[in-house]
Design an enzyme around this catalytic site. Sequence first.
Site, PDB file in Angstrom:
ATOM      1  N   ASP A   3       0.841  -1.200   0.000  1.00  0.00           N
ATOM      2  CA  ASP A   3       0.000   0.000   0.000  1.00  0.00           C
ATOM      3  C   ASP A   3       0.880   1.257   0.000  1.00  0.00           C
ATOM      4  O   ASP A   3       2.113   1.150   0.072  1.00  0.00           O
ATOM      5  CB  ASP A   3      -0.925  -0.051   1.227  1.00  0.00           C
ATOM      6  N   ASP A  59     -10.565   2.837  -2.658  1.00  0.00           N
ATOM      7  CA  ASP A  59     -11.042   1.599  -2.024  1.00  0.00           C
ATOM      8  C   ASP A  59     -12.543   1.421  -2.223  1.00  0.00           C
ATOM      9  O   ASP A  59     -13.313   2.383  -2.135  1.00  0.00           O
ATOM     10  CB  ASP A  59     -10.819   1.665  -0.505  1.00  0.00           C
TER      11      ASP A  59
HETATM   12  C1  LIG Z   1     -17.929   4.602  -1.679  1.00  0.00           C
HETATM   13  O1  LIG Z   1     -19.109   5.196  -1.228  1.00  0.00           O
HETATM   14  C2  LIG Z   1     -18.911   6.064  -0.119  1.00  0.00           C
HETATM   15  C3  LIG Z   1     -20.276   6.533   0.321  1.00  0.00           C
HETATM   16  O2  LIG Z   1     -20.951   7.161  -0.744  1.00  0.00           O
HETATM   17  C4  LIG Z   1     -17.989   7.199  -0.527  1.00  0.00           C
HETATM   18  O3  LIG Z   1     -17.720   8.021   0.597  1.00  0.00           O
HETATM   19  C5  LIG Z   1     -16.692   6.635  -1.089  1.00  0.00           C
HETATM   20  O4  LIG Z   1     -15.895   7.688  -1.584  1.00  0.00           O
HETATM   21  C6  LIG Z   1     -16.997   5.674  -2.200  1.00  0.00           C
HETATM   22  N1  LIG Z   1     -15.792   5.094  -2.757  1.00  0.00           N
HETATM   23  C7  LIG Z   1     -15.700   4.760  -4.039  1.00  0.00           C
HETATM   24  C8  LIG Z   1     -14.414   4.160  -4.492  1.00  0.00           C
HETATM   25  O5  LIG Z   1     -16.612   4.908  -4.801  1.00  0.00           O
END
Ligand SMILES: *[C@@H]1O[C@H](CO)[C@@H](O)[C@H](O)[C@H]1NC(C)=O
Length: 433
Positions: free
Chosen positions: A172, A233
């Site tokens: 990472d 992620d």
């Molecule tokens: C996943 O969803 C959460 C909640 O909407 C958000 O905060 C996050 O950035 C999202 N991550 C990705 C990779 O879409």
Amino acid sequence: MFCSNNICCLRMISTTYFTASFILLATVLQTQALNNGLALTPPMGWMHWQRFRCVVDCTAYPDDCVSEKLFRDMADRMVADGYKDAGYEYVIIDDCWASKERTTHNKLQPDPERFPSGIKALSDYVHEKGLKFGIYADYGTQTCAGYPGSIEYLESDAQTFADWGVDYLKLDGCHSEVLTMEIGYGLMGRYLNETGRPIVYSCSWPAYQEPIGIQANYARLAEVCNLWRNWDDIDDAWVNVTSILKWFSDNQDRIANYSGPGHWNDPDMLIIGNYGLSYEQAKAQMAIWAIMAAPLIMSVDLRTIEPKFRDILLNKDVIKINQDPKGIQGKLVLTKDKIDIWTKPINPVIDNQTSIAIGLLSHRVDGYPYRLNFTLSDLNLDNKSGYIIKDIYENSTVVEIAKPDNTVFIKIKPSGGVLLTATPLNPVNVQKV
Ligand SMILES: *[C@@H]1O[C@H](CO)[C@@H](O)[C@H](O)[C@H]1NC(C)=O
Ligand SMILES: *[C@@H]1O[C@H](CO)[C@@H](O)[C@H](O)[C@H]1NC(C)=O
Ligand SMILES: *[C@@H]1O[C@H](CO)[C@@H](O)[C@H](O)[C@H]1NC(C)=O
Ligand SMILES: *[C@@H]1O[C@H](CO)[C@@H](O)[C@H](O)[C@H]1NC(C)=O
């Protein structure tokens, strides 16, 4: 620069040494290519992060905490419930396994309470099951969750992992200098190689560069790493699946051709079987990950997963599309009526006409299974004799035999996924059908 204490001096010396190594290696590494013979198809396995995160309180969470018991349980289930037979191979520890302190010889060591038998014993256990063993480290001063980073110990940590029988390393990139990553990850790749142990090398540097507007050097990634995380992620939600796919489709013309046998773009773990995806959404994630030739790394409690989700993960025909030896990353080719259509060339090739896997993902939320129509020529399929179209999630039954300009009708449920294959007919086998 004036050093007020020993630690500062040590840091200065190691930084100077490190910079010198970088300059040397930058020239040496230019002509090297990753040739470790690993990951010739997208890696398949299980990793704890998405489902189990950094749960370290084994009193409050006896079944969920990141401990040797968790990984033994998962290795057991992978063998007993058919995942190993389906091709899932690597059992991978993510962050939060380590002790907060290195040993007196500056070696990484596991948390003594949660991994009382040590990492070598866990790795032996996994190997005895016929599986392979993966671990996590960080190219920085600390891991993302605050455990010891490897930046000052890359060579000795590579050796520690080899000594432990590690087969897969996720490196990472928290708490590090983003601009040194391209060279520094290369350095770690060289140290891994020098251990003599074949170790799949999963890099994270694009996931730190792309979000701040730096286009990663994908040619270099393919030379240094077996796979690399491109973007953020995944969390346990459908919106994460769709937003990751949006990034991958927006950038597909720049990145897709760097995926291939031995080196893969990685959109992150499968979240199938957890709390966030419906059954239809789970089928959609599996379908498009198969089309993208994405690593299939599950992150789910295999002890309690519902059978219908398990069946998605174990679907041999879907896995076969993902693992197709051509190793071509599929692309989004058409969006129609709020439904994305992705295609990926696969085997068999008949009379120079390639078969194509077709993945549909619906962004519709209007309740009923929508009847989408399209032609194969809309998807750039042009074999004049036509194609046999099969529905993979429906036991690969034949749904249509269509020429490029025939209209094909496919029903797709709201926020669902359908996976098809189109196999070319030739004038000879047309007559047989
Ligand atoms: C996943 O969803 C959460 C909640 O909407 C958000 O905060 C996050 O950035 C999202 N991550 C990705 C990779 O879409
Ligand atoms: C190390 O790199 C060389 C040259 O690319 C390659 O032939 C060899 O298989 C690699 N060894 C390991 C253990 O990865
Ligand atoms: C991939 O595509 C990019 C952009 O079209 C091109 O510059 C690059 O040379 C291609 N790389 C490979 C490995 O085909
Ligand atoms: C298939 O393609 C190759 C290269 O494009 C060509 O040499 C060959 O003649 C083709 N074969 C057929 C059966 O069309």
